[in-house]
Design a protein around this motif. Structure first.
Motif, PDB file in Angstrom:
ATOM      1  N   GLN A  10     -32.093  24.900   6.415  1.00 54.97           N
ATOM      2  CA  GLN A  10     -32.754  23.992   6.398  1.00 54.97           C
ATOM      3  C   GLN A  10     -33.982  24.783   5.591  1.00 54.97           C
ATOM      4  O   GLN A  10     -34.739  23.672   5.333  1.00 54.97           O
ATOM      5  N   GLY A  26     -33.690  24.429   2.202  1.00 54.59           N
ATOM      6  CA  GLY A  26     -33.013  23.247   1.834  1.00 54.59           C
ATOM      7  C   GLY A  26     -32.452  22.649   1.146  1.00 54.59           C
ATOM      8  O   GLY A  26     -32.601  23.209  -0.516  1.00 54.59           O
ATOM      9  N   GLY A  72     -31.646  21.360  -2.697  1.00 54.56           N
ATOM     10  CA  GLY A  72     -32.477  21.372  -3.966  1.00 54.56           C
ATOM     11  C   GLY A  72     -31.423  20.767  -5.174  1.00 54.56           C
ATOM     12  O   GLY A  72     -30.705  21.153  -5.537  1.00 54.56           O
ATOM     13  N   ASP A 114     -36.571  20.882   0.869  1.00 58.65           N
ATOM     14  CA  ASP A 114     -37.239  20.207   2.127  1.00 58.65           C
ATOM     15  C   ASP A 114     -38.484  20.989   2.431  1.00 58.65           C
ATOM     16  O   ASP A 114     -39.788  20.886   2.615  1.00 58.65           O
TER      17      ASP A 114
END
Lengths: 402, 152
Positions: A248, A251, A253, A288
């Motif tokens: 996570q 994240g 990108g 994220d």
């Protein structure tokens, strides 16, 4: 060229051909087979680097200096037909913690010159082609084509070099010979190379994910006046890479990098004055773990080289890098708690000397006085807070080629 | 790893020294621009070239003659007077620029290096015997085995 039809040389050639035919034998010409066009060239450089603070390509500041900068290249080229050139080069580069010397394909191209007239050449390269980026990028690892041991780092970063090196795809070039000038345009589309150095520079090296190159474009327009007495070039690129994150954090990108470089050079018989100015747009989006980021970096240098005594040359250069034009002294960066201000800029005053006792042998030495750590390799200096803002560096290098 | 690198470097040094010891500078003469002629193999159909085309060929950027035949470029050593005079007067470039242009071609996959010839006598032989070849010599070396390429 109409005049050539009646020129004496041509008539003479015609007559000799006629004579040769009469004699019943073809003109005595060496058979130029494809193998005759095979060429093999190579180069080797070994440097010794000493710094008072900070590490550059190995443990250069430990008092003993660093030998961890070696460049070794070998290439071959052949012309299978009149307008085809096939060429490839393998490069092994060892540069501190950032490059381990594993051999890799530097370029591998099929170059097809489809139009070849008195005043224009049009061609295309397919495969892994070197990016025409500024004056020096295409042969940046060959000491004999560099004015100094290190190229101006503000534009030719060794810190994140993989992005600019070469692309896998196709490139077209168009050369028009004007009245006492030469206009050369090149445009390429392909997949750039994105190595770990990019993750280091962005600060994602501690995560398990990695960048994967996406389609990128590069273009250059170059004008050479009066046999290269004055040279001007404008280069630009649009480089894209996707970050694939298994977890996570941070994240998935995207990285977008768009540099513009304006280059100018004046060449006299014994001296050259060179300047390049670059704007670099770097964008990180979609992650994220942090908000989208966009900034514009600025780089420029001015360099004077002077040849003397046939095989000597000295140079002086001022080179300046700013990572973010809106934060030239890095104070905002430091205030946001991301790292020291001096990691956001670098001003480098360099003086250097080259001696080429033989066309295939070169010795060089240079001194850098640097304010800032903007292009200090992250791999050699894991903790930016440990780095010193002001530092000095001496480099010595021996280079061979054939 | 370090031992291997050291060994490779020593080998390189040896090769360089060996090559060096066999290297003889071309016969030096005071040669002016007017005394230098551009020569080509007799099978070449072009008899005139303007300076820009000559430059493109000797800078190794153009690989064929205008009629499509492959060009083979022959040059004398950089430190030969005839080479310096040819580069400056006929091409209007300095020898060091020409060398840099060749290095950039050879090490970027965009072209090849010219064939190196040590003496003008060898130049004449090479041009006479190589199809599509181009080179240059002092006028006093000229003979009928080659043709002269004149200025446009």
């Amino acid at each position: 060229m109409n005049a050539s039809k009646s020129s004496p040389g041509n008539r003479l050639a015609g007559r000799s051909l006629a004579l040769a035919c009469l004699a019943g034998t073809p003109p005595a010409l060496a058979d130029s087979t494809m193998l005759d066009t095979l060429q093999v060239h190579g180069f080797l450089s070994q440097a010794y680097i000493v710094t008072d603070e900070n590490n550059f390509f190995g443990t250069s500041s430990d008092g003993n200096g660093s030998w961890d900068f070696t460049e070794l290249g070998l290439n071959a080229s052949i012309r299978p037909t009149e307008n085809l050139l096939v060429a490839a080069q393998v490069l092994s580069r060892r540069a501190g913690e950032g490059d381990d010397g594993d051999p890799r394909l530097d370029y591998g191209v099929v170059d097809w010159q489809m139009v070849n007239q008195q005043d224009r050449t049009i061609g295309a390269q397919f495969g892994r082609f070197k990016n025409p980026f500024g004056f020096y990028n295409q042969t940046r690892d060959v000491a004999f084509t560099r004015p100094s041991i290190l190229l101006p780092q503000s534009i030719y970063f060794d810190r994140t070099r993989s992005l600019a090196l070469a692309a896998d795809g196709a490139s077209v070039y168009y050369e028009e010979r004007l009245d006492n000038g030469l206009l050369r345009t090149q445009f390429g589309v392909g997949r750039a190379q994105v190595d770990d150095d990019v993750e280091y520079a962005i600060g994602l090296d501690s995560f398990p994910g990695g960048f994967e190159a996406d389609t990128s474009a590069i273009g250059q327009i170059r004008y050479e006046h009066d046999g290269g007495r004055m040279v001007f070039a404008l280069s630009t690129a649009s480089v894209h890479a996707d970050y694939d994150s298994p977890g996570q954090v941070p994240g998935d990108g995207e990285l977008a990098f768009q540099p513009w470089i304006l280059s100018a050079q004046y060449n006299a018989e014994y001296w050259s004055l060179t300047a390049e100015y670059a704007l670099r747009d770097v964008e990180l989006r979609g992650f994220d773990a942090f908000a989208d980021e966009q900034n514009r970096g600025e780089s420029w240098y001015v360099q004077y080289t002077r040849r003397f005594l046939d095989d000597w040359q000295w140079m002086v250069r001022y080179d300046s890098l700013v990572n973010d034009r809106d934060d030239r002294d890095g104070s905002k960066y430091e205030a946001s708690g991301r790292g020291p201000a001096h990691s956001q800029f670098a001003d480098d005053l360099t003086v250097g000397l080259q001696w080429q006792p033989h066309p295939n042998l070169m010795f060089a030495g240079e001194y850098h006085h640097v304010d800032g750590t903007g292009w200090l390799p992250a791999e050699d200096n894991p903790d930016p807070d440990d780095a010193s803002r002001r530092w000095d560096m001496w480099l010595f290098q021996m280079s061979l080629r054939f | 790893m370090r031992h291997l690198v050291t060994r490779i470097m020593l080998s390189f040094c040896l090769i360089t020294v060996l090559y060096w010891s066999g290297h003889q500078p071309a016969a030096a003469q005071d040669t002016g621009a007017e005394d230098i002629v551009v020569i080509a193999n007799r099978d070449v159909s072009i008899t005139q070239l303007d300076r820009d085309s000559l430059r493109a060929i000797f800078a190794m950027r153009q690989r064929t003659w205008p009629d499509g035949q492959a060009v083979h470029v022959f040059v004398l050593p950089n430190d030969a007077d005839v080479h310096a005079a040819f580069a400056k007067e006929r091409l209007a470039v300095f020898p060091h620029q020409l060398q840099l242009a060749w290095d950039r071609m050879v090490f970027s996959g965009t072209g090849q290096a010219p064939h190196r010839i040590r003496t003008q006598q060898e130049m004449l032989e090479a041009i006479a015997s190589t199809a599509g070849s181009i080179g240059y010599i002092a006028r006093e070396y000229l003979d009928e085995r080659v043709q002269v390429i004149t200025r446009e």
